[in-house]
Design an enzyme around this catalytic site. Structure first.
Site, PDB file in Angstrom:
ATOM      1  N   GLU A   1       0.799   5.742  -0.275  1.00 44.71           N
ATOM      2  CA  GLU A   1      -0.017   6.946  -0.199  1.00 44.71           C
ATOM      3  C   GLU A   1       0.265   7.840  -1.397  1.00 44.71           C
ATOM      4  OE1 GLU A   1       0.561   8.916   3.575  1.00 44.71           O
ATOM      5  OE2 GLU A   1       0.162   7.071   4.696  1.00 44.71           O
TER       6      GLU A   1
ATOM      7  N   GLU B   1      -9.083   7.606   3.221  1.00 44.11           N
ATOM      8  CA  GLU B   1      -9.026   7.939   4.660  1.00 44.11           C
ATOM      9  C   GLU B   1      -9.593   9.336   4.899  1.00 44.11           C
ATOM     10  OE1 GLU B   1      -5.361   7.081   6.663  1.00 44.11           O
ATOM     11  OE2 GLU B   1      -6.001   8.108   8.501  1.00 44.11           O
TER      12      GLU B   1
ATOM     13  N   LYS C   1       0.859  -1.196   0.000  1.00 48.99           N
ATOM     14  CA  LYS C   1       0.000   0.000   0.000  1.00 48.99           C
ATOM     15  C   LYS C   1       0.888   1.237   0.000  1.00 48.99           C
ATOM     16  CE  LYS C   1      -2.492   1.413   3.797  1.00 48.99           C
ATOM     17  NZ  LYS C   1      -1.953   2.750   4.074  1.00 48.99           N
TER      18      LYS C   1
HETATM   19  O1  KIV Z   1      -1.024   2.643   8.644  1.00 45.46           O
HETATM   20  C1  KIV Z   1      -2.214   2.315   8.775  1.00 45.46           C
HETATM   21  O2  KIV Z   1      -2.624   1.661   9.731  1.00 45.46           O
HETATM   22  C2  KIV Z   1      -3.140   2.713   7.733  1.00 45.46           C
HETATM   23  C3  KIV Z   1      -4.580   2.625   8.073  1.00 45.46           C
HETATM   24  C4  KIV Z   1      -4.929   3.764   8.916  1.00 45.46           C
HETATM   25  C5  KIV Z   1      -5.416   2.504   6.877  1.00 45.46           C
HETATM   26  O3  KIV Z   1      -2.746   3.173   6.699  1.00 45.46           O
END
Ligand code: KIV
Length: 276
Positions: free
Chosen positions: A126, A193, A124
């Site tokens: 950003e 988010e 994941k």
């Molecule tokens: O780092 C994390 O836990 C996240 C969540 C808040 C989605 O990115």
């Protein structure tokens, strides 16, 4: 040869990217949580969570920092390996930490480390339009990617705090366009988010890939929360979208089961957890 991935001795087959895709198509809510170690990973998996994220939120809830900025690739790998040992059914995603994906080659090297050394099945990252090239590069190499839009905690010092994003119609539209570009570049999941319900709904309806929300309202395809927030371990002020699932439950397992049930049955998020 394929038995390990398909069975792992479980009554239900492990969740994969097409499971999540089918859940979106069927309108079946996807329940997701963070985890940072093997013990909690076993518990979250046993409770029926579909996706487990080794989030860089570990910088705050495990390491005690004020932000996620200090977290390193090695930190995520360490925690991801421990979580991977506990997860049997859920789909395992690892966060790419701050500044670990600024160039395509660097992003690929770090994503490969998260998968090979950490055991992650997806990474994941950003970002919006600025990350389209990176997502395309990872996707070309068959790295599954979740693109995180809306509030981007790694940008907290640039944004000036943890704030709701996409309230103005032009900002919500720009977010939708970024989400579409990221999907077209090869993102397999989009995470939103801290966005108003309407923005969450518009983006979820427009995308083919599953949209997971944290503070993004009830109309997204799935929900994710930080495990320590729902277990009431986090002290001090928690975000508006958090519900304490430990209250009234005798064990952490019952609390996590209660969260999974609430997501599946549409009882969470309630209006008090949402932004307008
Ligand atoms: O780092 C994390 O836990 C996240 C969540 C808040 C989605 O990115």
């Amino acid at each position: 040869m394929y038995t390990q991935l398909e069975q792992r001795g479980m009554p239900e087959p492990p969740v994969n990217i097409s499971t999540l895709q089918k859940m979106k198509q069927r309108g079946e809510p996807i329940a997701c949580l963070t985890a940072y170690d093997a013990s909690y990973a076993v518990l979250v998996d046993a409770a029926g969570a579909d996706l487990v994220l080794v989030g860089d939120s570990l910088g705050m809830v495990i390491q005690g920092h004020d932000t996620t900025v200090p977290v390193t690739v090695d930190d995520i790998i360490y925690h991801c390996r421990t979580v991977a040992r506990g997860v049997r059914r859920a789909f395992l995603v690892a966060d790419m930490p701050f500044m670990s994906y600024t160039e395509p080659g660097m992003a690929l090297d770090n994503a490969v480390r998260l998968m090979q050394e950490g055991g992650a099945m997806m990474v994941k990252l950003e970002g919006g339009d600025d990350q389209v090239e990176i997502v395309a590069h990872l996707a070309r190499h068959d790295i599954p990617v979740c693109a995180h839009l809306g509030l981007k905690p790694q940008s907290v010092h640039k944004i000036g705090g943890f704030k709701v994003q996409g309230r103005e119609p032009d900002k919500a539209k720009a977010m939708l366009q970024s989400a579409q570009r990221l999907q077209d570049a090869g993102a397999d999941i989009v995470l939103l988010e801290c966005v108003p319900n309407e923005a969450g709904k518009m983006i979820t309806e427009a995308l083919q890939v599953p949209v997971i929300g944290i503070g993004a309202g009830p109309y997204v395809d799935g929900q994710i929360l930080v495990l320590y927030d729902i277990l009431d371990i986090t002290q001090g002020r928690t975000p508006k979208f958090v519900r304490n699932f430990q209250a009234g439950c005798d064990s952490p397992l019952l609390a996590v089961q209660s969260y999974v049930r609430a997501v599946k049955e549409g009882d969470y998020p309630a209006p008090e957890h949402c932004f307008s």
